[in-house]
Design a protein around this motif. Structure first.
Motif, PDB file in Angstrom:
ATOM      1  N   THR A 263       0.835  -1.340   0.113  1.00  0.00           N
ATOM      2  CA  THR A 263       0.028   0.109  -0.117  1.00  0.00           C
ATOM      3  C   THR A 263       0.988   1.190  -0.003  1.00  0.00           C
ATOM      4  O   THR A 263       1.544   1.437   0.865  1.00  0.00           O
ATOM      5  CB  THR A 263      -0.798   0.033   1.143  1.00  0.00           C
ATOM      6  OG1 THR A 263      -1.631  -1.024   1.088  1.00  0.00           O
ATOM      7  CG2 THR A 263      -1.773   1.146   1.036  1.00  0.00           C
ATOM      8  N   ALA A 264       0.859   2.005  -1.189  1.00  0.00           N
ATOM      9  CA  ALA A 264       1.457   3.246  -1.169  1.00  0.00           C
ATOM     10  C   ALA A 264       0.922   4.465  -0.322  1.00  0.00           C
ATOM     11  O   ALA A 264       0.325   5.212  -0.662  1.00  0.00           O
ATOM     12  CB  ALA A 264       1.559   3.688  -2.559  1.00  0.00           C
ATOM     13  N   LYS A 265       1.065   4.034   0.674  1.00  0.00           N
ATOM     14  CA  LYS A 265       0.557   5.181   1.859  1.00  0.00           C
ATOM     15  C   LYS A 265       0.689   6.450   1.822  1.00  0.00           C
ATOM     16  O   LYS A 265      -0.087   7.513   1.719  1.00  0.00           O
ATOM     17  CB  LYS A 265       0.601   4.621   3.455  1.00  0.00           C
ATOM     18  CG  LYS A 265       0.263   3.224   3.998  1.00  0.00           C
ATOM     19  CD  LYS A 265       0.687   3.008   5.228  1.00  0.00           C
ATOM     20  CE  LYS A 265       0.256   1.640   5.766  1.00  0.00           C
ATOM     21  NZ  LYS A 265       0.576   1.442   7.118  1.00  0.00           N
ATOM     22  N   LEU A 266       2.017   7.020   1.432  1.00  0.00           N
ATOM     23  CA  LEU A 266       2.491   8.245   1.284  1.00  0.00           C
ATOM     24  C   LEU A 266       1.829   8.831  -0.034  1.00  0.00           C
ATOM     25  O   LEU A 266       1.176  10.083   0.074  1.00  0.00           O
ATOM     26  CB  LEU A 266       3.841   8.455   1.192  1.00  0.00           C
ATOM     27  CG  LEU A 266       4.478   9.726   0.864  1.00  0.00           C
ATOM     28  CD1 LEU A 266       3.967  10.774   1.814  1.00  0.00           C
ATOM     29  CD2 LEU A 266       5.738   9.807   0.673  1.00  0.00           C
ATOM     30  N   LEU A 267       1.632   8.172  -1.011  1.00  0.00           N
ATOM     31  CA  LEU A 267       1.064   8.659  -2.422  1.00  0.00           C
ATOM     32  C   LEU A 267      -0.434   8.615  -2.174  1.00  0.00           C
ATOM     33  O   LEU A 267      -0.967   9.792  -2.720  1.00  0.00           O
ATOM     34  CB  LEU A 267       1.428   7.574  -3.333  1.00  0.00           C
ATOM     35  CG  LEU A 267       1.163   8.289  -4.711  1.00  0.00           C
ATOM     36  CD1 LEU A 267       2.028   9.562  -4.937  1.00  0.00           C
ATOM     37  CD2 LEU A 267       1.846   7.269  -5.883  1.00  0.00           C
ATOM     38  N   ILE A 268      -1.249   7.775  -1.516  1.00  0.00           N
ATOM     39  CA  ILE A 268      -2.595   7.950  -1.328  1.00  0.00           C
ATOM     40  C   ILE A 268      -2.948   9.160  -0.380  1.00  0.00           C
ATOM     41  O   ILE A 268      -3.776  10.014  -0.761  1.00  0.00           O
ATOM     42  CB  ILE A 268      -3.045   6.266  -0.572  1.00  0.00           C
ATOM     43  CG1 ILE A 268      -3.073   5.229  -1.458  1.00  0.00           C
ATOM     44  CG2 ILE A 268      -4.726   6.718  -0.053  1.00  0.00           C
ATOM     45  CD1 ILE A 268      -3.314   4.079  -0.560  1.00  0.00           C
ATOM     46  N   ALA A 269      -2.141   9.199   0.789  1.00  0.00           N
ATOM     47  CA  ALA A 269      -2.431  10.410   1.484  1.00  0.00           C
ATOM     48  C   ALA A 269      -2.038  11.843   0.854  1.00  0.00           C
ATOM     49  O   ALA A 269      -2.728  12.758   0.750  1.00  0.00           O
ATOM     50  CB  ALA A 269      -1.598  10.323   2.825  1.00  0.00           C
ATOM     51  N   SER A 270      -0.940  11.553  -0.050  1.00  0.00           N
ATOM     52  CA  SER A 270      -0.589  12.945  -0.746  1.00  0.00           C
ATOM     53  C   SER A 270      -1.606  13.262  -1.767  1.00  0.00           C
ATOM     54  O   SER A 270      -1.903  14.575  -2.007  1.00  0.00           O
ATOM     55  CB  SER A 270       0.615  12.864  -1.153  1.00  0.00           C
ATOM     56  OG  SER A 270       1.732  12.551  -0.464  1.00  0.00           O
ATOM     57  N   THR A 271      -2.217  12.428  -2.352  1.00  0.00           N
ATOM     58  CA  THR A 271      -3.370  12.527  -3.359  1.00  0.00           C
ATOM     59  C   THR A 271      -4.463  13.178  -2.820  1.00  0.00           C
ATOM     60  O   THR A 271      -5.191  14.022  -3.377  1.00  0.00           O
ATOM     61  CB  THR A 271      -3.514  11.431  -4.311  1.00  0.00           C
ATOM     62  OG1 THR A 271      -2.168  10.567  -5.026  1.00  0.00           O
ATOM     63  CG2 THR A 271      -4.491  11.255  -5.472  1.00  0.00           C
TER      64      THR A 271
END
Length: 610
Positions: free
Chosen positions: A386-394
């Protein structure tokens, strides 16, 4: 030119001294040092301006910086400190950018409408009065925060006044914010350096030709972005996060009033990281409440106090109740004072403009959202991660964009005059600010996700290919903007500004700087006040009048009335009307278009001034 290089040289040595102090004492990432030092200088010079001691503060900062350079050079020579580690990719990129700015901006002068209406004018006025603008100046937008102008004043106080130097100083500030993008770069990771460089070029391309002006919309977005990146980088070190971001947050609020929006966004983000990290910090377990109180003072109260003091300063020095058309007051908020048609059309009009895919910047943001979604799916389906950083950033980016557009809606509805709001005046620049911020976050998040992979050679090759593709998709939507920015620098030699600058300088040389000047410029007939602002900037007074046409009887009468009140006449550009109606007053024609008004027993004649 040689003397200018000398002054820039000693300036850079002074700034280097402060940079070495910050690095040696606190071991801050070198990518953060330029924007941290520049923000600190701005804050101290601004504070001195409130106390009316700006020249003294500039001198102290400059001299102490030189002493620090000598001190740390001596320690390095004695091998008592190691300063070689400061030369990371970010440091080299920043130093290279300074050289590039010196070469690229040499000889440029102001050209943009708003340089003359405010951003260039306030710098010139501050340099004239050696302090913050006050009642002695001709600044109209009196409550605009002076953050960037304060930093430019510091630079110009060392190297001397010049429009190209002012543009360079603003570019230094922009470069310092962009340098933060190299915060994850190391010499053994060329891919990190390359993608950070592409990201920097892309963000500059969004700002476009405004890089050659003193407008602060792009700068605001970049400084806000720098704060967000620093907050993430120091997410596991709350002390450094607070200490480093404090002066930059103050700078953010002093750049522009809309900095408050990015201040709010960044404060929420920083506090989230800080509080999360604090609960893992056992060393302050019994003092957590005091630590949080101190954080709130440093991150919220101090920055907001600096902005509050600016408002008090403006009230004191101008003693006016209505000194800015964009000022927020209860009357504007309680009484919309807009037509029903405008109110009904504003929402759809703003929605259409903020989602217009024909705009290269909006297209770029959509592509970045697509890349983020594709990356999230790639890691989820192929790597079971899960690309947590990218999900949160988006999510964070799109919520920030919606919030920002909503605040623009409120500004157009309540604050801006309807004749300007109906055409969404300034929307392109306002949009660039949020696109720079949002696009920057997505590009950094994408780069971070792809560069943290790659432990085997096979993965490194795949990673390199992915980074090349990322860089391609970053820059391609804005390729034309970048080409235009590089190849079409403002050429002012044949502009109205260049001619007026030369003409008024000749009047000054004739020791008539306080005289009333009548300007004739038919090409300025529909310029929305451009010529007026140029003249106010050049003369720093309102001892001038303008005639744009002398065709009708009323216009001829107006010309004769203004001619009687004038001491000099300047023909900015000629036409048939000037040949017929002005040449009759001349005994000979001036090759520079400048004439002294001679009054002899009620008879007016124009004497050529060479």
């Amino acid at each position: 030119m040689i003397s200018s290089l000398f002054y820039f040289g000693v300036l850079f040595l002074s700034l280097a001294g402060w940079g070495m102090l910050v690095y040696e004492r606190w071991r801050i990432n070198p990518a953060v040092i330029p924007v941290f030092v520049f923000s600190g200088i701005t804050v101290f010079v601004y504070g001195a301006g409130l106390l009316n001691i700006m020249p003294l503060m500039v001198t102290l900062i400059f001299l102490i910086g030189l002493l620090l350079t000598c001190y740390y050079t001596f320690l390095f020579w004695k091998k008592r400190v190691n300063l070689l580690s400061i030369f990371t990719p970010s440091t080299i990129i920043f130093l290279a950018s300074l050289v590039l700015i010196l070469l690229s901006f040499r000889g440029l002068i102001y050209s943009h409408y708003d340089d003359f209406s405010h951003w260039g004018l306030i710098v010139k006025e501050m340099f004239q009065v050696n302090g913050l603008p006050d009642g002695r100046t001709t600044v109209d937008f009196k409550n605009y925060p002076p953050g960037s102008a304060v930093f430019i004043y510091f630079i110009l106080s060392i190297v001397g006044y010049g429009e190209s130097y002012a543009l360079m100083a603003q570019a230094f500030l922009i470069s310092s914010a962009l340098t933060v993008l190299f915060i994850f770069s190391k010499w053994n990771k060329i891919g990190h350096i390359a993608i950070a460089l592409v990201t920097s070029i892309t963000l500059l391309s969004i700002n476009g030709m405004y890089i050659y002006t003193l407008l602060v919309d792009g700068l605001l977005g970049l400084v806000a972005l720098a704060i967000t990146i620093i907050a993430f980088y120091y997410r596991d070190d709350w002390r450094k996060s607070v200490a480093v971001n404090a002066p930059i947050l103050i700078l953010l609020l002093l750049i522009k009033d809309s900095g408050k929006l990015f201040f709010l966004i960044n404060i929420c983000l920083i506090l989230w990281f800080v509080i999360k990290n604090q609960f893992q910090d056992k060393s302050i377990e019994k003092k957590r409440s005091k630590a949080i109180a101190l954080i709130l003072i440093i991150l919220i109260i101090l920055p907001l106090s600096s902005n509050f003091l600016w408002g008090k300063y403006v009230d004191k020095v101008y003693q006016e109740t209505n000194y800015n058309k964009f000022a927020i007051n209860s009357e504007k908020l309680m009484n919309v004072n807009k037509s029903e048609e405008f109110i009904q059309n504003l929402g759809p009009m703003l929605l259409k403009s903020s989602t217009n895919i024909e705009s290269t910047s909006i297209k770029s943001l959509l592509i970045l959202n697509g890349l983020a979604l594709a990356t999230i799916l790639y890691f989820a389906l192929l790597h079971r991660k899960t690309a947590k950083l990218l999900i949160a950033s988006t999510i964070f980016v799109n919520m920030s964009y919606i919030f920002y557009i909503f605040t623009l809606y409120l500004m157009y509805l309540f604050l801006m005059p309807e004749n300007e709001a109906v055409r969404l005046a300034g929307f392109g620049r306002y949009l660039a600010t949020i696109i720079i911020y949002c696009a920057g976050i997505l590009m950094v998040a994408l780069s971070y996700e792809w560069t943290k992979e790659g432990t085997t050679m096979k993965r490194k090759i795949a990673q390199g290919i992915c980074l090349i593709l990322l860089g391609y998709f970053f820059i391609v939507p804005l390729g034309d903007n970048f080409k235009n920015m590089i190849s079409n620098k403002p050429n002012m030699e044949n502009s109205i500004r260049w001619g007026i600058k030369d003409q008024y300088q000749r009047i000054i040389n004739a020791k008539a700087s306080g005289s009333h000047v009548l300007y004739y410029s038919p090409k300025s007939f529909d310029d929305r006040g451009y010529l007026d602002y140029i003249l106010k900037y050049e003369q720093l007074n309102r001892q001038y009048s303008i005639i744009r046409s002398i065709n009708t009887e009323d216009e001829i009468t107006e010309f004769q009335t203004k001619l009687e009140a004038a001491d000099y006449v300047v023909i900015v550009n000629e036409d048939e009307q000037s040949e017929v109606n002005i040449s009759e007053y001349m005994s000979e024609k001036s090759k520079y278009g400048i004439y002294k008004v001679v009054k002899n027993e009620g008879v007016i004649s124009l004497e050529a001034l060479e």
